[in-house]
Each structure stands twice: as structure tokens, then as C-alpha cells.
Design an enzyme around this catalytic site. Structure first.
Site, PDB file in Angstrom:
ATOM      1  CG  ASP A  27      -1.932  -1.183   1.138  1.00  0.00           C
ATOM      2  OD1 ASP A  27      -2.349  -1.482   0.009  1.00  0.00           O
ATOM      3  OD2 ASP A  27      -2.584  -1.707   2.123  1.00  0.00           O
TER       4      ASP A  27
ATOM      5  CE1 TYR B  61       4.338  -6.582   3.500  1.00  0.00           C
ATOM      6  CE2 TYR B  61       3.493  -8.927   3.806  1.00  0.00           C
ATOM      7  CZ  TYR B  61       3.539  -7.532   2.901  1.00  0.00           C
ATOM      8  OH  TYR B  61       2.960  -7.624   1.862  1.00  0.00           O
TER       9      TYR B  61
END
EC number: 5.4.99.12
Length: 265
Positions: free
Chosen positions: A55, A115
């Protein structure tokens, strides 16, 4: 008729200046910049397909994208990456490239994705847009107890951005833990796949545990509700990094060693 060859390209980027990875109308994206640079150097229209999407403001230390090439550009020549990087802006780096089987797929063949989410506690100009600055130090032990509970579930609808076009909200999380650093803490999480906004929603929920607003066991009710409104707020994008993607036919992803005997199972 020329036969297209497929390549995997490993890239890294600072996502601060981009509206995410994926090409979109009226917004600058990492994929668009990369496509233009590849098309210029290869002298044909190149469209990459990434292993996933990040994003706006999210960073990547490792992201793989595949593309097909029909022309005679010498992309395996070591000078190719040097030339490509000279066309890319300072905040995007092409790290490695490898020729793969024609049906290799950067998104669907990925076995796992990892992540990190970075938090720091003292103002630091060198971490601006690269980590989330918070004032009050949360309880790391309680957050790790809650993170361990999360690993026992597979349906993460409560952490998914609404109105996404996904076939399932099931994910298999293999690792989820907080680690203390000298100047902050880092959340590490790995899974076979992630939903949109999932990591930032998980971190926001765990932060509620760390602040004492809820207890670790409350995580069960939140997940089982499958309701996004019951989970915590999404934390800022600046602290999130895509760090590793693994494939069955790439050994040692940092050097992109390729198994020439690869065949999809």
C-alpha cells in the site's frame, strides 16, 4: 515468431513517495516506474507482475516481479542491472534477475511472505517515514502472548480491508513475534499469504494489548467475530516492510540461484 522468455526480477524500494506497488490511474506507483525503465532498456513494452501489492507508503526490502521478453535484450549480462538502476530513481533498486521456466509465476508460486513492522520511542530524523514513532512503551510480553494466539487461527476476516476481491480470507501464519531493539521494537510475521491491510491491522490490535486496553485472550473473540470493526486501527504505513518471499525453485533468494530442473508440480 519470437518465443518469450520469462524472468524474475528482485527489487527493493522506499515506498514513501509512491501510492503503493500496483499501477493505478492518476497516482505514481513503483510498478509503473519499473515498467517504464524496463521498457526503455529492453526496447519493447514490458509489463511486470508482482508477487503481491504494498500500500501507499509501505516499503519493500525484497519484492519479486516477473516479466516476459521477446526481444534480444541481454538481461542476464551483469551490465543490465547497472543500466536499469541508472534509469530508476534513488528510492527503487533492481537487485538481481534470473531466467525462470515459462510458467513460473511471481505471485501464485510464492510459498511464503514475511513482513516487519518497526516502532521507535525517541524522535529520530533518520527514521522519519521509515518507522512509527510512539511515546508510551507497550508491554512486549503481553503482545507476544497475543501474537502466539493469532498463530492458532486461519480465518483472518477481522484483519482484512473491506470490499476486497479475495476468494478466501484464510491464511497460515508460521511466525508472529515482537523483538525488543535498543531504540524500539520490531514485529516479525510470516505466512503463506496476507490479506489487504492485514499486517497493519494485526499490529494495531496487538498495540491495544500492549497498552492494556484488552488482554491477550480477547484476541480470540476478535478473530472469531470475523468483524473488522472489532479489531484495532491500522497503524501508519511508514513502519511496514515486505522483507522476504520464498519460492520452491529459488534457493538462497539473495543470490537468486536457479534450479534449471524446475517444473511446476
Amino acid at each position: 515468431m519470437d518465443i518469450a522468455k520469462r524472468y524474475f526480477l528482485e527489487v527493493a524500494y522506499n515506498g514513501t513517495a509512491y501510492h503503493g506497488w500496483q499501477v493505478q490511474k492518476n497516482a505514481n506507483s513503483v510498478q509503473e516506474v519499473l515498467n517504464k525503465a524496463l521498457s526503455t532498456i529492453c526496447r519493447e513494452n514490458i509489463e511486470t507482475l508482482g508477487c503481491g501489492r504494498t500500500d501507499t507508503g509501505v516499503h519493500a526490502r525484497q519484492l519479486f516481479a516477473h516479466f516476459d521478453l521477446t526481444g534480444d535484450a541481454e538481461v542476464m549480462d551483469p551490465r543490465f542491472l547497472l543500466s536499469l538502476n541508472s534509469l530508476l530513481p534513488y528510492d527503487i533498486s533492481a537487485k538481481a534477475i534470473v531466467n525462470v521456466h515459462s510458467d513460473a509465476h511471481a505471485r501464485f508460486d510464492a510459498l511464503s511472505r514475511s513482513y516487519e513492522y518497526h516502532i521507535h520511542f525517541k524522535k529520530d530524523p533518520f527514521k522519519h517515514n521509515l518507522s512509527w514513532l510512539i511515546r508510551d512503551i507497550p508491554d512486549l510480553e503481553m503482545m507476544n502472548k497475543a501474537a502466539e494466539i493469532i498463530k492458532g487461527y486461519t480465518d483472518f476476516s477481522c484483519f482484512s480491508k473491506s470490499n476486497t476481491q479475495t476468494f478466501t480470507n484464510n491464511c497460515r501464519i508460521s511466525d508472529a513475534k515482537w523483538v525488543k531493539k535498543d531504540d524500539g521494537m520490531v514485529f516479525y510475521i510470516s505466512a503463506d499469504r496476507f490479506l489487504r491491510n492485514m499486517v497493519r491491522a494485526i499490529v494495531g490490535t496487538l498495540m491495544r494489548v500492549g497498552k492494556g486496553e484488552i488482554v491477550p485472550h480477547d484476541i480470540r473473540a476478535i478473530i472469531e467475530s470475523k468483524d473488522r470493526s472489532n479489531a484495532g486501527e491500522s497503524v501508519p504505513a511508514c513502519g511496514l516492510y515486505l522483507t522476504e518471499i520464498t519460492y520452491p525453485y529459488l534457493r538462497n533468494s539473495q543470490s537468486l540461484t536457479y534450479n534449471s530442473n524446475h517444473g511446476k508440480s
